[in-house]
Scaffold this active site. Structure first.
Site, PDB file in Angstrom:
ATOM      1  N   PRO A  29     -32.574  35.247  33.603  1.00 48.69           N
ATOM      2  CA  PRO A  29     -32.865  33.890  34.064  1.00 48.69           C
ATOM      3  C   PRO A  29     -31.949  32.878  33.385  1.00 48.69           C
ATOM      4  O   PRO A  29     -31.778  32.921  32.165  1.00 48.69           O
ATOM      5  CB  PRO A  29     -34.324  33.683  33.636  1.00 48.69           C
ATOM      6  CG  PRO A  29     -34.566  34.692  32.551  1.00 48.69           C
ATOM      7  CD  PRO A  29     -33.677  35.849  32.860  1.00 48.69           C
ATOM      8  N   THR A  31     -31.115  28.677  33.557  1.00 51.42           N
ATOM      9  CA  THR A  31     -31.298  27.307  34.028  1.00 51.42           C
ATOM     10  C   THR A  31     -29.945  26.693  34.346  1.00 51.42           C
ATOM     11  O   THR A  31     -29.037  26.723  33.517  1.00 51.42           O
ATOM     12  CB  THR A  31     -32.022  26.507  32.924  1.00 51.42           C
ATOM     13  OG1 THR A  31     -33.351  27.009  32.845  1.00 51.42           O
ATOM     14  CG2 THR A  31     -32.048  25.023  33.225  1.00 51.42           C
ATOM     15  N   TYR A 187     -40.670  27.799  24.771  1.00 52.29           N
ATOM     16  CA  TYR A 187     -41.405  26.999  25.757  1.00 52.29           C
ATOM     17  C   TYR A 187     -42.921  27.157  25.568  1.00 52.29           C
ATOM     18  O   TYR A 187     -43.370  27.787  24.615  1.00 52.29           O
ATOM     19  CB  TYR A 187     -40.921  27.360  27.169  1.00 52.29           C
ATOM     20  CG  TYR A 187     -39.456  26.983  27.349  1.00 52.29           C
ATOM     21  CD1 TYR A 187     -39.069  25.645  27.388  1.00 52.29           C
ATOM     22  CD2 TYR A 187     -38.456  27.947  27.416  1.00 52.29           C
ATOM     23  CE1 TYR A 187     -37.722  25.282  27.509  1.00 52.29           C
ATOM     24  CE2 TYR A 187     -37.106  27.591  27.534  1.00 52.29           C
ATOM     25  CZ  TYR A 187     -36.758  26.263  27.582  1.00 52.29           C
ATOM     26  OH  TYR A 187     -35.428  25.903  27.697  1.00 52.29           O
ATOM     27  N   ARG A 235     -41.808  37.450  29.804  1.00 54.25           N
ATOM     28  CA  ARG A 235     -40.646  37.419  28.906  1.00 54.25           C
ATOM     29  C   ARG A 235     -41.068  36.974  27.514  1.00 54.25           C
ATOM     30  O   ARG A 235     -41.844  36.019  27.378  1.00 54.25           O
ATOM     31  CB  ARG A 235     -39.572  36.476  29.441  1.00 54.25           C
ATOM     32  CG  ARG A 235     -38.228  36.690  28.724  1.00 54.25           C
ATOM     33  CD  ARG A 235     -37.102  35.889  29.350  1.00 54.25           C
ATOM     34  NE  ARG A 235     -35.860  36.640  29.268  1.00 54.25           N
ATOM     35  CZ  ARG A 235     -34.684  36.110  28.934  1.00 54.25           C
ATOM     36  NH1 ARG A 235     -34.561  34.828  28.674  1.00 54.25           N
ATOM     37  NH2 ARG A 235     -33.602  36.849  28.865  1.00 54.25           N
ATOM     38  N   GLY A 326     -26.895  37.659  30.965  1.00 58.88           N
ATOM     39  CA  GLY A 326     -26.755  36.229  31.208  1.00 58.88           C
ATOM     40  C   GLY A 326     -25.286  35.887  31.336  1.00 58.88           C
ATOM     41  O   GLY A 326     -24.724  35.831  32.433  1.00 58.88           O
TER      42      GLY A 326
END
Ligand SMILES: Cc1cc2nc3c(=O)[nH]c(=O)nc-3n(C[C@H](O)[C@H](O)[C@H](O)COP(=O)(O)O)c2cc1C
Length: 375
Positions: A29, A31, A187, A235, A326
């Site tokens: 993932p 952003t 997060y 995750r 990534g």
């Protein structure tokens, strides 16, 4: 020319719950803050995501998508799954990845105290009123210190959990093959997990069991929303985007975390470290190996695995079922095809994400790189 047979184990299919991936290679993932101001994914993003499937990745995990129109959004121009319009805008992107032969999983993210751009609310919320370490990320359009969050009430927690569940239901409606609950990188869920950030004295704080309670609530609610025959992953990480050196409290805590989260109704655990193969606690097994040993579920490993030998090692030693890339995927969307055919790999250039991590910046970077290329 690299011998294809040497990398064959990266190209074997693998089951994640009810879904079968065509190979062991996933896009991590990332952003890219390239949605509209309303959080709608764009046609440019559709091309971006489809290129990975065409390049041979068996799985694409989207960037973290915000889950509700309250406190979840972290970044301006972050895409969401927080309403029906956003859900519908994902349909062609999902279909594009699947048409390329890949599976696609939506990462569901609540930024909590790390939110640095959210048009839906002024102020941030988190487990406790503790200002996050570090400073906001400029490549996601932030600047200066993070705000001190308001400590979440039970009502706030219930709303955040419901947000995850509703976003998961929308992901299924949009055609995604699954959802990944973002419990890593600092997060909201990771904030609850972390001593020093979570100072709560209610059932969501205290010992590790309390600090994991939000994971339990979110997984249970998401599972109830999507049903049994749907991929749900989680995750996890030690490091945080605002605190790279953060470590869990040793192997014992890691075992508890993996047993607890792996014991929930999830289909995989996705663990990320700077270098996935390194011992998680100075000596001994990697975090992925611990997840594999104690979580009882398929493991996706992430962290500097763009070196094919390291990726292969993780799979062949049984430390991971799938590797996610990534930066390697940003440097070349066709990493799998190149590795399979023995074609050379390009190094990752950080300029692709600077000054902004968005796709427009990457396009400019690429145009310049093409211009500078000899011949
Ligand atoms: C530009 C960028 C954006 C990222 N955004 C996310 C994200 O939305 N969700 C997430 O879980 N990790 C995110 N990450 C972390 C990556 O998934 C991955 O863990 C990290 O890049 C390390 O893997 P690598 O060594 O293969 O690059 C991001 C990384 C980059 C470079």
């Amino acid at each position: 020319m690299r011998d294809n047979a040497q990398v064959a184990s990266l190209f074997e299919p693998v089951a994640l719950g009810p879904s079968t991936l065509p190979n062991r290679l996933a896009v991590a993932p990332m952003t890219r803050v390239s949605a509209t101001a309303d959080g709608l994914p764009t046609a440019r993003m559709a091309d971006y995501y489809a290129q990975f499937a065409h390049g041979g990745f068996g799985l694409v995990i989207t960037e973290g998508l915000y889950t509700d129109e309250a406190y979840s959004q972290g970044y301006l121009c972050q895409p969401g799954l927080a309403n029906a319009v956003q859900r519908d805008a994902w349909r062609p992107i999902v279909a594009g990845v699947q048409a390329g032969g890949g599976r696609v999983i939506a990462q569901l993210m609540h930024a909590g105290a790390l939110s640095q751009g959210n048009p839906h609310r002024t102020g941030t919320i988190g487990p406790s009123a503790v200002r996050p370490k570090g400073s906001q990320m400029t490549f996601y359009r932030g600047s200066g210190d993070y705000a001190v969050p308001a400590a979440m009430t039970q009502q706030d927690i219930d709303a955040a959990v419901a947000g995850f569940a509703q976003a998961a239901a929308r992901a299924r409606e949009a055609g995604f093959d699954g959802v990944e609950i973002h419990g890593a990188n600092g997060y909201l869920l990771d904030q609850f997990l972390s001593e020093g950030i979570n100072l709560r004295e209610d059932r969501y704080g205290g010992g590790i069991e309390g600090r994991l309670r939000l994971f339990v609530d979110v997984v249970d609610a998401v599972r109830a929303a999507v049903g049994e025959d749907y991929v749900v992953g989680v995750r996890l990480s030690q490091a945080k985007v605002n605190d790279f050196t953060h470590r869990w409290d040793g192997e014992d805590e890691a075992v508890t975390i993996f047993r607890t989260v792996g014991g929930l109704d999830v289909d995989y655990l996705h663990v990320t470290e700077y270098e996935a193969w390194q011992p998680a606690f100075g000596t001994g097994p990697s975090l992925a190996a611990l997840a594999k040993r104690h979580g009882g579920k398929p493991v996706l490993a992430n962290g500097s695995l763009h070196d094919p030998a390291q990726a292969l090692g993780m799979v062949e030693r049984g430390e991971a079922d799938v590797v996610s890339l990534g930066r390697g995927a940003l440097a070349q969307a066709d990493w799998p095809q190149r590795v399979r055919s023995g074609a050379p790999l390009a190094p990752f250039d950080p300029a692709i994400l600077s000054p902004l991590a968005d796709l427009e910046n990457a396009d400019r970077w690429r145009a310049q790189a093409d211009y500078l290329r000899p011949g």
